[in-house]
Structure formats: structure tokens, C-alpha cells
Write a protein that holds these residues in place. Structure first.
Motif, short mmCIF file in Angstrom:
data_model
loop_
_atom_site.label_atom_id
_atom_site.label_comp_id
_atom_site.label_asym_id
_atom_site.label_seq_id
_atom_site.Cartn_x
_atom_site.Cartn_y
_atom_site.Cartn_z
N TYR A 1 -32.09 81.33 29.24
CA TYR A 1 -32.16 80.17 28.39
C TYR A 1 -32.16 80.87 27.73
O TYR A 1 -31.46 80.06 26.06
N LYS B 1 -27.50 83.68 27.82
CA LYS B 1 -25.84 83.06 27.74
C LYS B 1 -24.85 83.35 27.32
O LYS B 1 -24.10 83.58 28.51
N MET C 1 -23.78 86.16 30.09
CA MET C 1 -23.07 85.78 31.09
C MET C 1 -21.50 85.02 31.29
O MET C 1 -21.57 85.04 32.43
N GLY C 2 -22.11 84.32 30.09
CA GLY C 2 -20.57 83.20 29.97
C GLY C 2 -20.55 81.86 30.50
O GLY C 2 -19.86 81.58 30.96
N THR C 3 -22.07 81.49 31.11
CA THR C 3 -22.92 80.21 31.95
C THR C 3 -23.64 79.51 31.28
O THR C 3 -24.05 79.95 30.28
N SER C 4 -24.26 78.28 32.19
CA SER C 4 -25.07 77.38 30.92
C SER C 4 -27.01 78.21 31.19
O SER C 4 -27.58 78.34 30.81
N CYS C 5 -26.27 79.18 32.85
CA CYS C 5 -27.28 79.97 32.95
C CYS C 5 -28.79 78.78 33.05
O CYS C 5 -30.02 79.16 33.15
N SER C 6 -28.66 77.32 33.10
CA SER C 6 -29.33 76.20 33.83
C SER C 6 -29.89 76.41 35.32
O SER C 6 -29.02 77.25 36.19
N ARG D 1 -29.22 74.73 41.86
CA ARG D 1 -28.49 76.37 41.88
C ARG D 1 -28.77 76.77 40.14
O ARG D 1 -29.06 76.02 39.15
N ASP E 1 -27.47 78.65 37.80
CA ASP E 1 -26.05 79.08 37.01
C ASP E 1 -25.43 80.19 36.87
O ASP E 1 -25.12 80.16 35.35
N VAL E 2 -25.46 81.42 36.97
CA VAL E 2 -25.63 82.36 36.54
C VAL E 2 -23.92 83.13 37.16
O VAL E 2 -24.35 82.52 38.36
N PRO E 3 -23.21 84.11 36.52
CA PRO E 3 -22.53 84.15 38.32
C PRO E 3 -23.00 84.97 39.29
O PRO E 3 -23.96 86.13 38.43
#
Length: 247
Positions: A103, A108, A111-116, A156, A158-160
Motif C-alpha cells: 500500500y 501503487k 502498479m496503477g491500481t489500488s493494491c488493496s 482479491r 488488486d494488482v495487475p
């Protein structure tokens, strides 16, 4: 031998006796020790080391691989420093992102995502399955790594989708998690490795320490050609008289 900078918030260890009992000199000191054993040139840096958090331009220019551990103070990392690290990764510096640094601002952003993800603290057993045994990061690691007490991270995540997935975790409570994710960003390599909660002696584990050493070897920049970008002269002989362009 790689030039490694081990970065850590170094907050929990100074504020919690429970954490200090496990990592009296800081998580960064234990990680650094594991890498020194592989004859790497290692320095440490922490969040409160000045306005650059110990990550000045000179330090990063002298770093082949940066390891990053953070948890409670992600928002305190200055955006200018995050951008400086991002640019170095794109230029070829390796980055190893550990546990709750999923996080972090830098992960983040890359990765361009929330990484949650899901999480639970119950000191439960974890088994990391080696699902890509031929990968360099898995060198010397058996079919699985057993950790007696860990914090659960669950999907899940939340990463590519990773370029390579080296480890997948199963937890005593039933969840699974992608725990060893490899990425390429620009000319740099990024490895996310899940184990490492501050109240458990994860970084004292021999297998975990071996993974960290392997990851540094994998993420270290190679000696390949430096990519070039922008307007380019032709490699072959061609007619360049047509100058139709809006540039």
C-alpha cells in the motif's frame, strides 16, 4: 555484488515493545544483515532521515536495488521522493516491495491500481507454495515455505497480473494469496514479496532470507543496451524527403 539500499519506516520498532522485542535494531537491520551475508554492498535508510527520507538523488544514483518496508506512515512519504524512486526504477533500478508496502505510494504508482487486499491478524500458519521452481528467486527453496505465525493477506489482491508468479500462499484460515509477484516497469524489475509482519520474526527465517537474497540478484540491473527514445535516424537507407508531419 549489488549496491542495495534497505528502506524502512522504522516507526513500529521505536513505539512498540512487542515489535522491538522481535526487531530491536529495526526491521531494516535484519534485512540488511541477510543481504550482507551474500556479500552485497548494503546501506539502510529510514523515513525520518531528513526531508528526503534518506533517499537523496545521490543515494538512489548509487543504488542498484532498493527494498521497501512500510506500514503505518505511507502518506508521510513525500511525493517528490516517490517520483524520484519511480524514475530510477524506470531507468533500471530494481525494487523489492515487502509485506504491507503493497500500500506504499511507490508500489501503487508503479502498479496503477489500488493494491488493496483482505487481511487478518490471528498468528495463523502460512504455507508459501513455490509454483515457479525454475525462477531465479526460487533458487534453493523447496516445494514450500512454512511460517508458523503470520498475518493473513487474502485475495482479491488488486494488482495487475504479474509477469511471473513465483509463490502462492495458503493460510490456516483458508484464504490464498499471490505472494511472490514479478513485474517489469520500464528498464527496472519489481518484486512484491508478502511475508513480513512486524510482530512476527519473519525476516529471521532462513528461507525468507534466501528469497530476499535471490530477489536482489534477480532485480539487479543487467549490462544490456540502453534503450533510446524519440525521433530516430533510419538504420537502413531510405528516402527521407517526405516531410509531412505535425511535429
Amino acid at each position: 555484488m549489488a549496491r542495495v539500499t534497505v528502506w524502512n519506516e522504522y516507526r513500529h520498532e521505536r513505539r512498540s515493545e512487542v515489535v522491538a522485542d522481535v526487531y530491536p535494531d529495526g526491521i531494516h537491520a535484519v534485512i540488511a544483515d541477510a543481504l550482507v551475508q551474500a556479500d552485497h554492498e548494503v546501506r539502510t535508510a529510514t523515513l525520518d532521515e531528513g526531508p528526503d527520507h534518506g533517499l537523496t538523488e545521490d543515494v538512489l544514483d548509487d543504488t542498484d536495488v532498493l527494498t521497501w518496508w512500510g506500514h503505518a506512515a505511507h502518506d508521510e512519504v513525500r511525493d517528490e521522493v516517490v517520483e524520484r524512486v519511480r524514475e530510477r526504477v524506470l531507468d533500471g533500478m530494481g525494487l523489492i516491495v515487502l509485506h504491507s508496502a503493497h500500500y506504499s505510494k511507490i508500489f501503487k504508482r508503479l502498479m496503477g491500481t489500488s493494491c488493496s487486499l483482505k487481511w487478518r491478524e490471528a498468528a495463523e500458519r502460512e504455507r508459501l507454495w513455490t509454483i515457479e521452481p525454475s525462477h531465479p528467486i526460487a533458487d534453493g527453496i523447496g516445494e514450500s515455505i512454512e511460517l508458523a505465525e503470520t498475518e493473513m493477506y487474502g485475495e482479491r489482491f488488486d494488482v495487475p497480473a504479474p509477469d511471473s508468479l513465483v509463490f502462492t500462499s495458503w493460510f490456516e484460515g483458508g484464504e490464498t494469496f499471490r505472494s511472490g509477484c514479478c513485474y517489469r516497469r520500464g528498464s527496472g524489475k519489481v518484486f512484491y514479496f508478502r511475508p513480513g509482519h512486524e510482530t512476527y520474526p519473519i525476516y529471521h527465517d532462513d528461507d525468507v532470507r534466501r528469497v530476499l537474497r535471490n530477489a536482489v540478484d534477480w532485480a539487479e540491473p543487467g549490462d544490456g543496451p540502453t534503450p533510446t527514445f524519440g525521433n530516430a535516424e533510419p538504420v537502413e537507407d531510405i528516402d527521407t524527403s517526405d516531410d509531412r508531419t505535425v511535429h
